[in-house]
Design a protein around this motif. Structure first.
Motif, mmCIF file in Angstrom:
data_model
loop_
_atom_site.group_PDB
_atom_site.id
_atom_site.type_symbol
_atom_site.label_atom_id
_atom_site.label_comp_id
_atom_site.label_asym_id
_atom_site.label_seq_id
_atom_site.Cartn_x
_atom_site.Cartn_y
_atom_site.Cartn_z
ATOM 1 N N ARG A 142 0.843 -1.201 0.000
ATOM 2 C CA ARG A 142 0.000 0.000 0.000
ATOM 3 C C ARG A 142 0.873 1.244 0.000
ATOM 4 N NH1 ARG A 142 -3.460 -2.434 4.611
ATOM 5 N NH2 ARG A 142 -5.087 -3.546 3.491
ATOM 6 N N ALA A 143 0.396 2.269 -0.663
ATOM 7 C CA ALA A 143 1.147 3.519 -0.752
ATOM 8 C C ALA A 143 0.810 4.441 0.420
ATOM 9 C CB ALA A 143 0.854 4.224 -2.070
ATOM 10 N N MET A 144 1.807 5.152 0.884
ATOM 11 C CA MET A 144 1.619 6.185 1.899
ATOM 12 C C MET A 144 2.228 7.477 1.365
ATOM 13 S SD MET A 144 2.872 4.075 5.319
ATOM 14 C CE MET A 144 4.563 3.908 4.710
ATOM 15 N N HIS A 145 2.022 8.559 2.073
ATOM 16 C CA HIS A 145 2.782 9.778 1.822
ATOM 17 C C HIS A 145 4.060 9.657 2.654
ATOM 18 C CE1 HIS A 145 -0.698 11.598 -0.117
ATOM 19 N NE2 HIS A 145 -1.429 11.282 0.937
ATOM 20 N N VAL A 146 5.222 9.636 1.996
ATOM 21 C CA VAL A 146 6.484 9.392 2.690
ATOM 22 C C VAL A 146 7.373 10.624 2.595
ATOM 23 C CG1 VAL A 146 8.550 7.951 2.801
ATOM 24 C CG2 VAL A 146 6.333 6.916 2.238
ATOM 25 N N TRP A 147 7.869 11.072 3.732
ATOM 26 C CA TRP A 147 8.747 12.247 3.802
ATOM 27 C C TRP A 147 10.096 11.914 3.155
ATOM 28 C CZ3 TRP A 147 7.531 17.076 4.938
ATOM 29 C CH2 TRP A 147 8.554 17.996 5.199
ATOM 30 N N ASP A 148 10.698 12.904 2.533
ATOM 31 C CA ASP A 148 11.953 12.719 1.807
ATOM 32 C C ASP A 148 13.145 12.979 2.732
ATOM 33 O OD1 ASP A 148 13.733 12.261 -0.215
ATOM 34 O OD2 ASP A 148 13.530 14.246 -1.126
ATOM 35 N N GLY A 149 13.293 12.152 3.759
ATOM 36 C CA GLY A 149 14.410 12.291 4.687
ATOM 37 C C GLY A 149 15.244 11.031 4.708
ATOM 38 N N GLU A 150 16.432 11.137 5.308
ATOM 39 C CA GLU A 150 17.315 9.975 5.368
ATOM 40 C C GLU A 150 18.356 10.147 6.462
ATOM 41 O OE1 GLU A 150 19.073 10.062 1.433
ATOM 42 O OE2 GLU A 150 20.759 11.277 2.148
ATOM 43 N N CYS A 151 18.868 9.028 6.913
ATOM 44 C CA CYS A 151 20.058 8.992 7.761
ATOM 45 C C CYS A 151 21.258 9.008 6.823
ATOM 46 C CB CYS A 151 20.064 7.729 8.622
ATOM 47 S SG CYS A 151 21.679 7.258 9.276
ATOM 48 N N HIS A 152 22.167 9.954 6.990
ATOM 49 C CA HIS A 152 23.266 10.081 6.034
ATOM 50 C C HIS A 152 24.160 8.849 6.023
ATOM 51 C CE1 HIS A 152 25.466 11.161 9.712
ATOM 52 N NE2 HIS A 152 26.578 11.015 9.045
ATOM 53 N N VAL A 153 24.248 8.145 7.165
ATOM 54 C CA VAL A 153 25.091 6.941 7.229
ATOM 55 C C VAL A 153 24.428 5.786 6.480
ATOM 56 C CG1 VAL A 153 26.147 5.237 8.757
ATOM 57 C CG2 VAL A 153 26.141 7.656 9.395
ATOM 58 N N HIS A 154 23.161 5.518 6.782
ATOM 59 C CA HIS A 154 22.474 4.404 6.124
ATOM 60 C C HIS A 154 22.249 4.681 4.637
ATOM 61 C CE1 HIS A 154 21.408 3.147 10.294
ATOM 62 N NE2 HIS A 154 21.608 1.977 9.754
ATOM 63 N N ALA A 155 21.971 5.935 4.306
ATOM 64 C CA ALA A 155 21.776 6.273 2.894
ATOM 65 C C ALA A 155 23.053 6.040 2.097
ATOM 66 C CB ALA A 155 21.321 7.723 2.756
ATOM 67 N N GLY A 156 24.192 6.111 2.788
ATOM 68 C CA GLY A 156 25.476 5.924 2.121
ATOM 69 C C GLY A 156 25.808 4.485 1.800
ATOM 70 N N ILE A 157 25.013 3.540 2.296
ATOM 71 C CA ILE A 157 25.220 2.127 1.952
ATOM 72 C C ILE A 157 24.426 1.859 0.682
ATOM 73 C CG2 ILE A 157 25.032 -0.263 2.729
ATOM 74 C CD1 ILE A 157 25.121 0.776 5.608
ATOM 75 N N LYS A 158 25.129 1.804 -0.427
ATOM 76 C CA LYS A 158 24.510 1.813 -1.746
ATOM 77 C C LYS A 158 24.389 0.404 -2.344
ATOM 78 C CE LYS A 158 24.543 6.407 -2.037
ATOM 79 N NZ LYS A 158 23.286 7.183 -2.018
ATOM 80 N N PRO A 159 23.560 0.281 -3.399
ATOM 81 C CA PRO A 159 23.475 -1.001 -4.107
ATOM 82 C C PRO A 159 24.830 -1.511 -4.602
ATOM 83 C CG PRO A 159 21.661 0.412 -4.761
ATOM 84 C CD PRO A 159 22.557 1.253 -3.890
ATOM 85 N N ASP A 160 25.728 -0.596 -5.003
ATOM 86 C CA ASP A 160 27.059 -1.019 -5.462
ATOM 87 C C ASP A 160 27.837 -1.705 -4.349
ATOM 88 O OD1 ASP A 160 26.530 -0.029 -7.959
ATOM 89 O OD2 ASP A 160 27.781 1.767 -7.757
#
Length: 333
Positions: A182-200
């Motif tokens: 189901r879709a929600m309204h999701v805020w565009d925020g992030e933890c800079h550490v976790h966001a830095g763990i990329k698919p690569d």
């Protein structure tokens, strides 16, 4: 040349100093009647001296149940605020007031008010990684351990067409949406550490350890891509575990041997290696290091206990409104 004095707050710690400082901390905690709570991302020497080490949910539960008159919180500022909200009659200290959180900073109370005004019938779910002022405008808090359960509870209580504002972590929000379809309204925020763990990062470590399990925190920037790998059959679903840090510890206690790739802040490797029965735990990204979590040191913890600094006290009018969504989070867990 000026050498740092032993025990000075800004002095580098020598290995032989650590046990002496830990003994001093334990003695001060007993003298002050204090309980020391530490997050899984704290420095190993801090984790080893704490009365309880855990994730945000576990720490909230321990804070609420604490018998001690003083809680010394080794984590980041919003965590100490949560303890103050749940324990208004206790003294809550944090050893470094500057230990903040990039995710908590990604949404302000003013921004949340504006978002709610644009969706007046929506129910607000905020990750516990938020300020007290944001929690005070929230209907339900959640952690990565129970975010799916909390949103599922809201749909069951209020109907499948319920409008939900979820924030501030967009990766955790995407994980909840995929989990529930189901879709929600999701805020565009992030933890800079976790966001830095990329698919690569996942692709590279996967190539180096083809038979390894994956322990992935839902806040990670790689979480969506790993779910897509599973859906496509590129990764065996049995080996992928989307887990809170508390859930990762549960994995470590249950598994014996093998290799597991850990996609979260690297401080988590210490408790996993302590708990694991011969499992080799490998960081998905060795650079996933939160400088805010590492700001609390043994000398600062010692000074906090000795000098009664730094107190975190949420104003009563804010705490009273913020307590309900936290209590709902704990109850749903």
């Amino acid at each position: 040349m000026n050498l740092p004095m032993f025990g000075a707050s800004d002095a580098p710690l020598l290995l032989e100093n650590i046990p002496a400082l830990q003994d001093e901390v334990r003695a001060l905690a007993q003298e002050r009647g204090a309980v020391i709570l530490a997050h899984n991302y704290q420095l190993p020497e801090i984790q080893d001296v704490a009365d309880y080490v855990g994730d945000s949910l576990g720490l909230s539960q321990r804070a609420a149940a604490a018998d001690a008159e003083m809680i010394v919180f080794c984590g980041v500022h919003f965590m100490a605020e949560t303890a103050s909200i749940l324990c208004p009659d206790k003294t809550v200290l944090i050893p470094d007031l500057d230990a903040g959180c990039s995710l908590a900073d990604s949404i302000t109370a003013s921004q949340l008010r504006d978002w709610k005004a644009a969706h007046p019938r929506a129910i607000v779910v905020m990750y516990v990684n938020t300020t007290a002022e944001v929690k005070a405008q929230t209907d339900y808090c959640c952690t990565s351990a129970n975010a799916v359960k909390v949103v599922q509870h809201i749909y069951s209580e209020h109907g499948d067409d319920t409008e939900i504002l979820f924030g501030p972590d967009m990766f955790l929000g995407a994980f909840v949406e995929k989990s529930l379809g189901r879709a929600m309204h999701v805020w565009d925020g992030e933890c800079h550490v976790h966001a830095g763990i990329k698919p690569d990062d996942i692709a590279a470590v996967r190539a180096a350890h083809p038979g390894a399990d994956f322990l992935i925190h839902p806040e990670c920037g790689c979480s969506t891509s790993v779910m897509e790998y599973v859906a496509a059959g590129d990764i065996d679903a049995d080996g992928v575990h989307m887990l809170s840090t508390g859930g990762m510890l549960g994995y470590a206690r249950e598994h014996r041997g093998g290799t597991a790739i850990v996609a979260t802040e690297t401080g988590m490797l210490h408790p996993l290696r302590q708990a694991g029965g011969g499992t080799e735990f490998i960081a998905a990204n060795e650079a996933a290091h939160c400088r805010f979590m590492k700001m609390i040191t043994l000398p600062k913890l010692r000074d906090s206990l000795r000098d009664g600094v730094h107190e975190v006290k949420v104003p009563a009018e804010v705490a009273d409104r913020a307590r309900l969504p936290i209590e709902r989070m704990v109850a749903i867990s």
